[in-house]
Design a protein around this motif. Structure first.
Motif, PDB file in Angstrom:
ATOM      1  N   LEU A  58       1.150  -1.227  -0.028  1.00 49.32           N
ATOM      2  CA  LEU A  58      -0.060   0.007   0.153  1.00 49.32           C
ATOM      3  C   LEU A  58       0.803   1.505   0.069  1.00 49.32           C
ATOM      4  O   LEU A  58       0.609   2.366  -0.535  1.00 49.32           O
ATOM      5  CB  LEU A  58      -0.882  -0.094   1.298  1.00 49.32           C
TER       6      LEU A  58
ATOM      7  N   TYR B 263       1.487   3.134  -3.109  1.00 49.24           N
ATOM      8  CA  TYR B 263       0.186   3.790  -3.965  1.00 49.24           C
ATOM      9  C   TYR B 263       0.084   5.187  -3.045  1.00 49.24           C
ATOM     10  O   TYR B 263      -0.312   5.050  -1.880  1.00 49.24           O
ATOM     11  CB  TYR B 263      -0.932   2.789  -3.906  1.00 49.24           C
TER      12      TYR B 263
ATOM     13  N   SER C 294      -3.031   5.906  -0.121  1.00 56.21           N
ATOM     14  CA  SER C 294      -3.944   4.630  -0.119  1.00 56.21           C
ATOM     15  C   SER C 294      -4.329   4.542   1.395  1.00 56.21           C
ATOM     16  O   SER C 294      -5.366   3.979   1.478  1.00 56.21           O
ATOM     17  CB  SER C 294      -2.841   3.292  -0.270  1.00 56.21           C
ATOM     18  N   GLU C 295      -3.813   5.297   2.284  1.00 57.79           N
ATOM     19  CA  GLU C 295      -4.272   5.359   3.657  1.00 57.79           C
ATOM     20  C   GLU C 295      -5.936   6.123   3.718  1.00 57.79           C
ATOM     21  O   GLU C 295      -6.624   6.198   4.694  1.00 57.79           O
ATOM     22  CB  GLU C 295      -3.341   6.191   4.618  1.00 57.79           C
TER      23      GLU C 295
ATOM     24  N   TYR D 249      -8.078   5.487   1.139  1.00 58.11           N
ATOM     25  CA  TYR D 249      -8.988   4.587   0.484  1.00 58.11           C
ATOM     26  C   TYR D 249      -8.900   3.144   0.839  1.00 58.11           C
ATOM     27  O   TYR D 249      -9.907   2.429   0.266  1.00 58.11           O
ATOM     28  CB  TYR D 249      -8.956   4.885  -1.004  1.00 58.11           C
ATOM     29  N   ALA D 250      -8.032   2.848   1.505  1.00 60.81           N
ATOM     30  CA  ALA D 250      -7.902   1.332   1.994  1.00 60.81           C
ATOM     31  C   ALA D 250      -7.518   1.143   3.523  1.00 60.81           C
ATOM     32  O   ALA D 250      -6.687   1.864   3.961  1.00 60.81           O
ATOM     33  CB  ALA D 250      -7.008   0.660   1.084  1.00 60.81           C
TER      34      ALA D 250
ATOM     35  N   PHE E 218     -11.760  -1.459   0.641  1.00 59.91           N
ATOM     36  CA  PHE E 218     -11.400  -0.226  -0.191  1.00 59.91           C
ATOM     37  C   PHE E 218     -12.808   0.823  -0.067  1.00 59.91           C
ATOM     38  O   PHE E 218     -13.832   0.461  -0.107  1.00 59.91           O
ATOM     39  CB  PHE E 218     -11.125  -0.600  -1.685  1.00 59.91           C
TER      40      PHE E 218
ATOM     41  N   THR F 170     -13.162   3.428  -5.377  1.00 64.77           N
ATOM     42  CA  THR F 170     -11.743   3.339  -5.739  1.00 64.77           C
ATOM     43  C   THR F 170     -11.782   2.902  -7.250  1.00 64.77           C
ATOM     44  O   THR F 170     -12.552   1.844  -7.560  1.00 64.77           O
ATOM     45  CB  THR F 170     -11.147   2.028  -4.951  1.00 64.77           C
TER      46      THR F 170
ATOM     47  N   TYR G 149      -7.731  -0.855  -7.753  1.00 60.52           N
ATOM     48  CA  TYR G 149      -8.409  -2.044  -6.750  1.00 60.52           C
ATOM     49  C   TYR G 149      -7.693  -3.538  -7.169  1.00 60.52           C
ATOM     50  O   TYR G 149      -7.179  -4.236  -6.709  1.00 60.52           O
ATOM     51  CB  TYR G 149      -9.606  -2.018  -6.951  1.00 60.52           C
TER      52      TYR G 149
ATOM     53  N   ILE H 231      -3.888  -3.530  -6.871  1.00 64.24           N
ATOM     54  CA  ILE H 231      -3.343  -4.014  -5.491  1.00 64.24           C
ATOM     55  C   ILE H 231      -3.659  -5.389  -4.993  1.00 64.24           C
ATOM     56  O   ILE H 231      -2.953  -6.192  -4.333  1.00 64.24           O
ATOM     57  CB  ILE H 231      -4.012  -2.778  -4.520  1.00 64.24           C
TER      58      ILE H 231
END
Length: 97
Positions: free
Chosen positions: A36, A39, A42-43, A45-46, A60, A64, A69, A72
């Motif tokens: 993660l 990207y 990413s914190e 959206y995931a 997610f 996203t 998606y 990942i």
């Protein structure tokens, strides 16, 4: 004396099993964090949880992009320290997309 030896051996065995599960979770957690990290944002959206057996649960953001998606998810599924991945796009909408 025999009872003490058996009890001690059993306690050691159970302790080793517990450490083994903790190690699997730690390795899976590190693997997800490293993937993660590649990207940006990413914190946002995931979110994830690494389980004792080395499996990972991810949620997610619902908006996203499919390509992101899938990219990942593919990396996570192919990582040797992750036993399995359960993922969904059921999180709240992310302002990045």
């Amino acid at each position: 004396m025999k009872r003490l030896l058996v009890t001690t051996l059993l306690a050691c065995f159970l302790g080793i099993c517990s450490l083994s599960h903790a190690d699997e979770a730690t390795q899976a957690d590190a693997a997800v964090a490293n993937i993660l990290f590649e990207y940006d944002g990413s914190e946002e959206y995931a979110s994830y949880k690494a389980n004792d057996d080395g499996s990972v649960d991810l949620i997610f953001a619902s908006n996203t992009p499919d390509k992101l998606y899938e990219d990942i998810l593919t990396q996570l599924q192919n990582h040797p320290h992750i036993s399995s991945v359960l993922a969904s796009k059921g999180g709240p909408v992310c302002k990045l997309f």
